[in-house]
Design a protein around this motif. Structure first.
Motif, short mmCIF file in Angstrom:
data_model
loop_
_atom_site.label_atom_id
_atom_site.label_comp_id
_atom_site.label_asym_id
_atom_site.label_seq_id
_atom_site.Cartn_x
_atom_site.Cartn_y
_atom_site.Cartn_z
N ARG A 517 -9.19 -5.23 -9.22
CA ARG A 517 -9.62 -5.61 -8.05
C ARG A 517 -11.07 -6.31 -7.44
NH1 ARG A 517 -9.65 0.78 -6.32
NH2 ARG A 517 -8.22 1.04 -5.18
N LEU A 520 -9.53 -9.86 -7.70
CA LEU A 520 -8.29 -10.27 -7.02
C LEU A 520 -9.10 -10.91 -5.55
CD1 LEU A 520 -5.55 -7.42 -7.48
CD2 LEU A 520 -5.26 -10.46 -7.71
N PRO A 526 -3.44 -13.07 -9.34
CA PRO A 526 -2.51 -12.09 -9.62
C PRO A 526 -2.33 -11.77 -11.00
CG PRO A 526 -1.28 -12.05 -7.71
CD PRO A 526 -2.24 -13.07 -8.02
N GLU A 600 3.66 -12.50 -6.36
CA GLU A 600 2.48 -12.41 -5.99
C GLU A 600 1.68 -11.31 -5.17
OE1 GLU A 600 3.43 -14.36 -2.98
OE2 GLU A 600 4.88 -15.61 -4.61
N LYS A 601 1.64 -10.29 -5.81
CA LYS A 601 0.91 -8.93 -6.05
C LYS A 601 0.67 -7.87 -6.72
CE LYS A 601 4.16 -6.48 -3.01
NZ LYS A 601 4.14 -5.08 -2.23
N SER A 603 0.18 -4.14 -7.67
CA SER A 603 -0.12 -2.22 -6.86
C SER A 603 -1.06 -2.03 -8.30
CB SER A 603 1.07 -1.26 -7.43
OG SER A 603 0.71 -0.23 -6.62
N ALA A 630 -4.90 -14.65 -0.63
CA ALA A 630 -5.06 -13.00 -2.07
C ALA A 630 -5.21 -12.03 -1.05
CB ALA A 630 -6.39 -14.31 -3.32
N GLU A 631 -6.12 -12.29 0.36
CA GLU A 631 -5.92 -11.09 0.72
C GLU A 631 -5.03 -10.52 1.06
OE1 GLU A 631 -8.61 -9.56 4.97
OE2 GLU A 631 -8.70 -11.44 3.99
N LYS A 632 -4.20 -11.29 1.81
CA LYS A 632 -2.25 -10.67 2.13
C LYS A 632 -1.43 -10.21 1.58
CE LYS A 632 -3.15 -13.87 6.38
NZ LYS A 632 -1.78 -15.00 6.97
N GLY A 633 -1.70 -11.12 -0.10
CA GLY A 633 -1.25 -10.77 -1.70
C GLY A 633 -1.29 -9.68 -1.78
N ALA A 634 -2.64 -8.53 -1.64
CA ALA A 634 -2.76 -8.13 -2.40
C ALA A 634 -2.55 -6.51 -1.60
CB ALA A 634 -4.40 -7.35 -3.55
N SER A 635 -2.31 -5.64 -2.78
CA SER A 635 -1.78 -4.20 -2.15
C SER A 635 -2.60 -3.01 -2.18
CB SER A 635 -0.29 -3.80 -1.74
OG SER A 635 0.47 -4.27 -3.16
#
Length: 635
Positions: A517, A520, A526, A600-601, A603, A630-635
């Motif tokens: 985390r 990221l 990733p 891309e991301k 989980s 990267a912020e948009k790609g992390a979930s």
């Protein structure tokens, strides 16, 4: 970047298969069984005896399961406890007194698993039920027995025409020898120094009452006391082996105490009878001085004698001087006299046979008492008249005893004489129902902790949390498999250590996930975040587990009993948790994400990122843009 080489996947597959194979036997319940072992060392326990036992049960229409031969004896599985009891009675009657038929519990694990040593863990006393004894060794009694033995040996040694001895007697822990002249005393002193250097000789007396007092040196007293505990432990192990108990515990507790635990014993009354009876054998001469017995009956027991009652109820006056002790016994077997009375046939060693031959030759026509000394209480088994010299070292003991009592006395003698008397200072019996209740509570505690951890980690870390839960399962499976493969004994502290291991092992996964985390959060791609997360969390994981391992090894080295059981499971749990949390976890993550070239991301739950202003202030525009992406790609 996140792909594992094939050999690492192979290690994981082999480890998981090993864990599953050696964990499964623990789910097979125990079934009742009978065990047949030989009383005589000359009677072999082999496949022929197994076939004979199976034929006896078949002819008696007694149902039974599989049977096998192991170093302890022949074992056959039974369908239920009622059949088990019936089979024991049938076999004991058919096989006679040459064999011991004991009750036991065996696992119902398939035979092919047992061939590869895939067996369930042994359960301790607190989980399986059984008997616990704490015995106190009488150190003073050990020195008394040594003094008796030296008194007899010195009396035999001084039977020399050149040495004019006036008698040998024991006074406390010393042996006093009396002589007519100084020359005889000096000759005796030289002879004893050559044969018994461990004795300290002190001359005293004057005139025609010259004495030589023999006492043990301090070093020899310490050696005798230490040997008393060691020999008593060996004797108790022999008696336990006769009972056919699986995984008994016989260990020293302190300087002069012995712990005996018999888990899984069904016939607890017989176990108490054999282990609790700390009997030794003594042979003494009957005091037949005219009028001495009558005086003793009036309460005036002559000095140097003791008054006992024979088994037929008649009084007998016995001299305190011990002619022969049980440590001279090589073998003892139950049998019958010519008049079909139960008896015990004793074989003496070379020294014992020589002493017994000399005593019987010199006391023809006199009575000899054979005593059973139990818990500091002496009982005259029989006091026969010596008709003739008895050589060859074969002695027959009989006197108002039952067949069962003759078997038990022979077992006690055959298992070895106790070097010192012992007294039971603590006795506990744990019932099977209480053991099952402990198992249920321990299992529920581990299961509850496991479910709580798995639910939390899955909810908090999403896919990587699910990977952590799978690794937690692998960790538990590998730990149980190792304990089963090593045939370790599981106790309640061991179950507590398993629950603690689950809590400790999840720490490593938390460290890895949080490190991913963090990577990221600061803009790492990733794939890079996964690799950096495992790599940079490793040092922290290693350091924390090493400190836990040091604590576990300290408990293992300096602890005893339940503490050592906890430490063993704790140390093994640390090894399995590091393997599963790091090695297995990385392998599963590689299977999930490693085949994707453009990831891309990930989980891994909600990833917090710094505010936009902070990013723009700390990074140049291109880097900031990458971090926002990267912020948009992390979930």
């Amino acid at each position: 970047m996140n792909r594992y080489p094939p050999w690492k996947y192979l290690i994981i597959i082999v480890a998981v298969l090993f864990g599953a194979l050696y964990t499964v036997p623990n789910f097979f319940p125990e079934v009742p069984a009978v065990q047949v072992s030989s009383i005589k060392a000359t009677v072999k326990v082999d496949g022929a005896l197994l076939t004979r036992v199976q034929n006896i049960l078949k002819n008696a229409n007694v149902a039974h399961g599989d049977g096998f031969v192991d170093p302890v004896g022949v074992k056959l599985k039974m369908p239920d406890t009622d059949t088990q009891m019936h089979a024991r009675d049938v076999l004991q009657e058919a096989l006679g007194d040459d064999y011991i038929v004991a009750l036991n519990m065996l696992s119902s694990t398939p035979a092919w698993m047992e061939k590869i040593n895939a067996k369930p863990m042994y359960l301790g006393l607190d989980l399986r039920g059984g008997v616990h004894f704490l015995l106190q060794v009488d150190m003073k009694g050990a020195l008394d027995k040594a003094a008796d033995r030296y008194s007899t040996d010195l009396r035999t040694l001084l039977r020399d025409p050149k040495i004019q001895s006036r008698g040998v007697s024991r006074e406390g822990h010393t042996v006093v020898m009396r002589f007519r002249d100084a020359e005889s005393r000096d000759a005796a002193r030289n002879k004893i120094n050559r044969s018994n250097p461990e004795l300290q000789l002190i001359p005293r007396g004057e005139g025609d009452d010259l004495q030589l007092v023999a006492s043990l040196t301090a070093a020899e007293q310490k050696r005798i006391q230490d040997n008393a505990v060691t020999q008593n432990m060996a004797t108790l192990r022999n008696r336990v082996n006769e009972l056919g108990v699986a995984e008994p515990i016989v260990q020293q507790a302190g300087a002069d105490r012995i712990v005996v635990q018999l888990p899984g014993v069904q016939d607890t009354a017989r176990a108490k009878s054999i282990i609790g009876r700390t009997a030794t054998l003594e042979i003494r001469m009957v005091d037949e001085t005219p009028g001495a017995l009558e005086m003793a009956m009036r309460g005036q027991v002559p000095f140097g004698s003791d008054l006992f009652a024979e088994r037929n109820g008649g009084p007998v006056l016995v001299k305190r001087q011990v002619v022969l002790t049980g440590d001279r016994i090589n073998d003892a077997q139950p049998g019958f006299t010519e008049s079909n009375q139960a008896s015990v046939h004793v074989s003496l060693d070379t020294v014992g046979a020589r002493i017994f031959k000399d005593v019987t030759r010199e006391n023809v026509g006199k009575r000899m008492a054979i005593l059973l000394v139990e818990r500091n209480q002496s009982e005259v088994i029989t006091a026969p008249v010596i008709r003739e010299e008895i050589g060859g070292g074969r002695v027959q003991i009989s006197g108002a005893m039952t067949t069962r009592e003759a078997n038990d006395i022979a077992l006690l003698m055959r298992a070895g004489a106790l070097a010192a008397p012992m007294e039971i200072v603590e006795e506990r019996t744990v019932g099977p129902s209480l053991g099952q209740e402990n198992i249920d509570k321990g299992f529920n505690s581990v299961l509850g902790g496991f479910i709580a951890l798995a639910l939390f980690i899955c909810a908090y870390y999403r896919v990587l949390g699910t990977v952590s839960a799978v690794c937690l399962t692998v960790n538990l499976m590998l730990l149980v498999a190792l304990l089963s493969a090593l045939q370790a004994t599981l106790t309640l502290p061991g179950i507590a250590a398993i629950a603690l291991t689950l809590g400790i092992s999840i720490d490593a996964n938390v460290l890895i996930n949080e490190r991913i985390r963090e990577e990221l959060r600061w803009g790492a791609p990733p794939h890079t975040a996964i690799a950096a997360g495992y790599e940079r969390a490793w040092n922290t994981i290693f350091d924390s587990n090493i400190t836990n391992l040091i604590a576990g090894l300290s408990l293992l080295m300096f602890g005893s009993g339940p503490v050592r059981g906890f430490a063993v499971v704790h140390c093994l749990g640390i090894a399995t948790s590091m393997f599963s949390a790091v090695f297995v976890s990385r392998g599963i993550v590689s299977v999930i994400y490693g085949h994707r070239k453009k990831l891309e991301k990930i989980s891994v739950g909600q990833v917090w990122t710094p505010a936009r202003e902070t990013l723009e202030a700390n990074f140049a525009a291109p880097d900031g843009a990458k971090l926002l992406k990267a912020e948009k790609g992390a979930s």
